[in-house]
Scaffold this active site. Structure first.
Site, short mmCIF file in Angstrom:
data_model
loop_
_atom_site.label_atom_id
_atom_site.label_comp_id
_atom_site.label_asym_id
_atom_site.label_seq_id
_atom_site.Cartn_x
_atom_site.Cartn_y
_atom_site.Cartn_z
N HIS A 78 -13.82 95.40 -29.35
CA HIS A 78 -13.90 96.80 -29.13
C HIS A 78 -12.72 97.43 -29.61
O HIS A 78 -11.60 96.99 -29.71
CB HIS A 78 -13.90 97.04 -27.43
CG HIS A 78 -14.55 98.38 -27.18
ND1 HIS A 78 -13.84 99.64 -27.30
CD2 HIS A 78 -15.80 98.87 -26.69
CE1 HIS A 78 -14.71 100.59 -27.00
NE2 HIS A 78 -15.84 100.10 -26.65
N ASP B 62 -22.01 95.66 -24.15
CA ASP B 62 -23.45 95.32 -24.69
C ASP B 62 -23.71 93.75 -24.51
O ASP B 62 -24.51 93.31 -24.75
CB ASP B 62 -23.41 95.44 -26.38
CG ASP B 62 -23.53 96.98 -26.25
OD1 ASP B 62 -22.75 97.67 -27.41
OD2 ASP B 62 -24.35 97.91 -25.71
C1 SDX Z 1 -20.06 100.04 -28.55
O1 SDX Z 1 -16.25 102.90 -29.22
C2 SDX Z 1 -16.86 102.86 -28.01
O2 SDX Z 1 -16.64 103.10 -27.10
C3 SDX Z 1 -18.28 102.13 -28.35
C4 SDX Z 1 -19.02 101.77 -26.99
C5 SDX Z 1 -19.34 102.88 -26.09
O3 SDX Z 1 -19.55 102.74 -25.00
O4 SDX Z 1 -19.87 104.06 -26.73
O5 SDX Z 1 -18.14 100.87 -26.24
C6 SDX Z 1 -20.34 100.96 -27.18
O6 SDX Z 1 -20.53 100.31 -29.67
C7 SDX Z 1 -19.63 98.85 -28.09
C8 SDX Z 1 -19.19 97.94 -29.23
C9 SDX Z 1 -20.80 97.27 -29.79
N1 SDX Z 1 -20.59 96.79 -31.19
C10 SDX Z 1 -20.49 95.31 -31.18
O7 SDX Z 1 -20.45 94.52 -30.25
C11 SDX Z 1 -20.40 94.62 -32.75
C12 SDX Z 1 -19.49 93.69 -32.70
N2 SDX Z 1 -18.11 94.20 -32.64
C13 SDX Z 1 -17.48 94.42 -33.72
O8 SDX Z 1 -18.24 94.46 -34.94
C14 SDX Z 1 -16.16 95.23 -33.58
O9 SDX Z 1 -15.35 94.35 -32.61
C15 SDX Z 1 -16.23 96.53 -33.31
C16 SDX Z 1 -17.16 97.36 -34.29
C17 SDX Z 1 -16.93 97.10 -31.98
C18 SDX Z 1 -14.75 97.06 -33.27
O10 SDX Z 1 -14.46 96.97 -34.63
P1 SDX Z 1 -12.86 97.47 -35.40
O11 SDX Z 1 -12.01 97.98 -33.91
O12 SDX Z 1 -13.04 98.33 -36.24
O13 SDX Z 1 -12.11 96.10 -35.48
P2 SDX Z 1 -12.32 95.30 -36.83
O14 SDX Z 1 -13.44 95.46 -37.52
O15 SDX Z 1 -11.01 96.05 -37.66
O16 SDX Z 1 -11.80 94.01 -36.56
C19 SDX Z 1 -10.26 93.51 -36.17
C20 SDX Z 1 -10.49 91.83 -36.35
C21 SDX Z 1 -10.98 91.55 -37.82
O17 SDX Z 1 -10.63 90.39 -38.07
P3 SDX Z 1 -9.23 90.37 -39.10
O18 SDX Z 1 -9.65 90.82 -40.40
O19 SDX Z 1 -8.22 90.83 -38.49
O20 SDX Z 1 -9.10 88.62 -39.61
O21 SDX Z 1 -11.08 91.52 -35.42
C22 SDX Z 1 -12.28 90.68 -36.00
C23 SDX Z 1 -12.35 91.39 -37.17
O22 SDX Z 1 -13.20 90.31 -38.43
N3 SDX Z 1 -13.57 91.10 -34.90
C24 SDX Z 1 -14.63 90.18 -34.80
C25 SDX Z 1 -15.30 90.77 -33.99
N4 SDX Z 1 -14.79 92.24 -33.82
C26 SDX Z 1 -13.85 92.07 -34.81
N5 SDX Z 1 -14.64 88.71 -35.47
C27 SDX Z 1 -15.84 88.23 -34.94
N6 SDX Z 1 -16.74 88.79 -33.99
C28 SDX Z 1 -16.59 90.11 -33.53
N7 SDX Z 1 -17.39 90.66 -32.69
#
Ligand code: SDX
Length: 436
Positions: free
Chosen positions: A310, A367
């Protein structure tokens, strides 16, 4: 919007030039540098493409502490609301700033009932969508179409009579979501009843049928209220930011909400609840859970653990704590043995013990378990995100109302141009194909 400008400023020094920028301080002590005059005083702008370091507004609606796993609506912790309130109380709280009195709740409930019928002409829209149209595409279209069916909704009248427009959308979307489901399974539409609560009405419209009477289960109603409360707002998430941006151009409320629904449908946002179930099923069918964890950690593919991580929470999402607990309770109550819950718990256990996830503060979010609950209720998977949109409406409306005001300026950020320099040569084009 009253804010405290602390007696400190942030001194920005570029070369021999310095400029003092005011620091503003929020209710919980969070501080921000006010760069409102940065460009005028330095010619410079800041850049932060995903706005992860940028506060886009002052807001009084929701407070999140991502490090401590705190979520409060109008200062009230969600744990208290989930234990005592119903979804429509929380909708009222988000929109008006206080929980309703008895009279306010009765009036709000009557308006929800009065506005629960979708314009009868809108029913024909459902016949024109392909059978396999995704519910979020249908919803976004239908809510946008409301601007044509209720055109006399201008900004001033809406803000003054927010209950009328708000209850129309909050109530109509519930009817629309149920109608989308009924159309998808070829069953006759079930209309709202004036003798049922908001959530009981929804369940009845979804599952009642002329040949299969649906017995409304109080435990399912209680649980649906909890799920809707937990999804009702979440400060400046992607879809709420979309609502604020679109609304700043003084777009009508219906079209603005339609944009929020579109933003929420993305798999990185609200669409994740459907993607989680698809992922858990794939893991269950494959049997090798460790393989999926390795894929999620690898940079050689785009696979991520859906429902994990998140932007704001760097600890367990407080909503996921409640949803997981309710998952265990409800499946036991319904005597459902869902293997996907076992997969989810095992996946959580592995991830929370793995340095990759620990170092990146990746925990289950709202989620991760919600889809398992919706499945247990009989909600089809392609409707999960529509459930999220239905619940998020009061939050979107509250932010729209907070943003719309006489001093609202249209959102228009700057950019840093990195394209080609001026092309000073004569432009050359191929001979025109048609003479006129
Ligand atoms: C919602 O914003 C809100 O409040 C949203 C929400 C709401 O109520 O409105 O809470 C609802 O949207 C919840 C989130 C639902 N989405 C998911 O579950 C999709 C999976 N999660 C990710 O795609 C991710 O964690 C996000 C999109 C939720 C957040 O992404 P960020 O903050 O942009 O983080 P990032 O992509 O920059 O990741 C940072 C690191 C990366 O690795 P490095 O490049 O540092 O090596 O963490 C890794 C990412 O690859 N990473 C993950 C991961 N999420 C982040 N690796 C594996 N699995 C994951 N789920």
């Amino acid at each position: 919007m009253a804010t405290k400008v602390v007696d400190k400023t942030a001194r920005l020094t570029i070369g021999r030039k310095s400029v003092d920028l005011p620091l503003v301080c929020g209710t919980e002590g969070e501080q921000a540098i006010d760069i409102g005059k940065l460009r005028a005083s330095t010619g410079l702008v800041t850049i932060d493409p995903s706005l992860g370091n940028t506060a886009s507004c002052f807001s009084k609606i929701t407070y999140i502490d991502g490090e401590k796993g705190i979520l409060r609506y109008r200062g009230i912790p969600i744990e208290k609301l989930v234990a005592k309130a119903r979804f429509i109380d929380v909708a009222y709280l988000l929109i008006h700033g206080e929980l309703p009195t008895y009279d306010e709740r009765r009036n709000f409930s009557q308006l929800l009932n009065f506005n629960s019928l979708m314009h009868e002409d809108m029913r024909h829209f459902f016949d024109l969508f392909p059978r396999n149209a995704h519910p979020m595409n249908i919803l976004s279209t239908m809510i946008n179409a409301m601007a044509s069916f209720y055109p006399n909704v201008d900004l001033v009248s809406v803000v003054e009579d927010i209950d009328s427009a708000a209850t129309r959308i909050i109530s109509c979307i519930r009817t629309m979501v149920a109608f989308v489901y009924k159309k998808s399974i070829g069953e006759p539409l079930v209309y709202p009843r004036q003798d049922l609560s908001y959530c009981a009405n929804f369940l009845n419209m979804m599952f009642n049928s002329p040949v299969r009477p649906y017995e409304i289960c109080p435990e399912t109603v209680r649980l649906l209220n909890i799920l809707f409360i937990l999804h009702a707002d979440h400060e400046q998430n992607c879809s709420t930011t979309a609502v604020r941006v679109i609304g700043s151009a003084q777009v009508n409320l219906y079209s603005t909400i339609s944009a929020g629904i579109s933003a929420l449908s993305g798999p990185l946002h609200g669409g994740a609840n459907q993607a989680v179930i698809e992922m858990l099923r794939a893991i269950h069918e494959d049997g090798d859970i460790e393989k999926f964890v390795r894929m999620a950690k690898s940079k050689d593919n785009n696979f991520r653990l859906m429902g994990f991580g998140h932007r704001a929470y760097k600890t367990y999402d407080p909503r996921a704590v409640i949803i997981r607990r309710e998952c265990e309770k409800y499946l036991a109550f319904r005597k459902i043995d869902d293997p996907l819950l076992d997969v989810a718990k095992r996946l959580e256990e592995i991830a929370l013990g793995d340095s990759y996830f620990i170092e990146r503060h990746l925990y289950p979010n709202v989620d991760f378990y919600s889809g398992i609950l919706y499945r247990a209720m009989g909600i089809p998977e392609n409707m999960f995100t529509a459930m999220f949109a239905l619940a998020r409406l009061p939050g979107w409306i509250a932010h729209w109302k907070e943003m719309i005001g006489r001093d609202t300026k249209i959102v228009r950020p700057r950019q840093v141009y990195v394209g080609k320099p001026e092309n000073k040569s004569e432009i050359k084009l191929p001979k025109a194909i048609f003479t006129i």
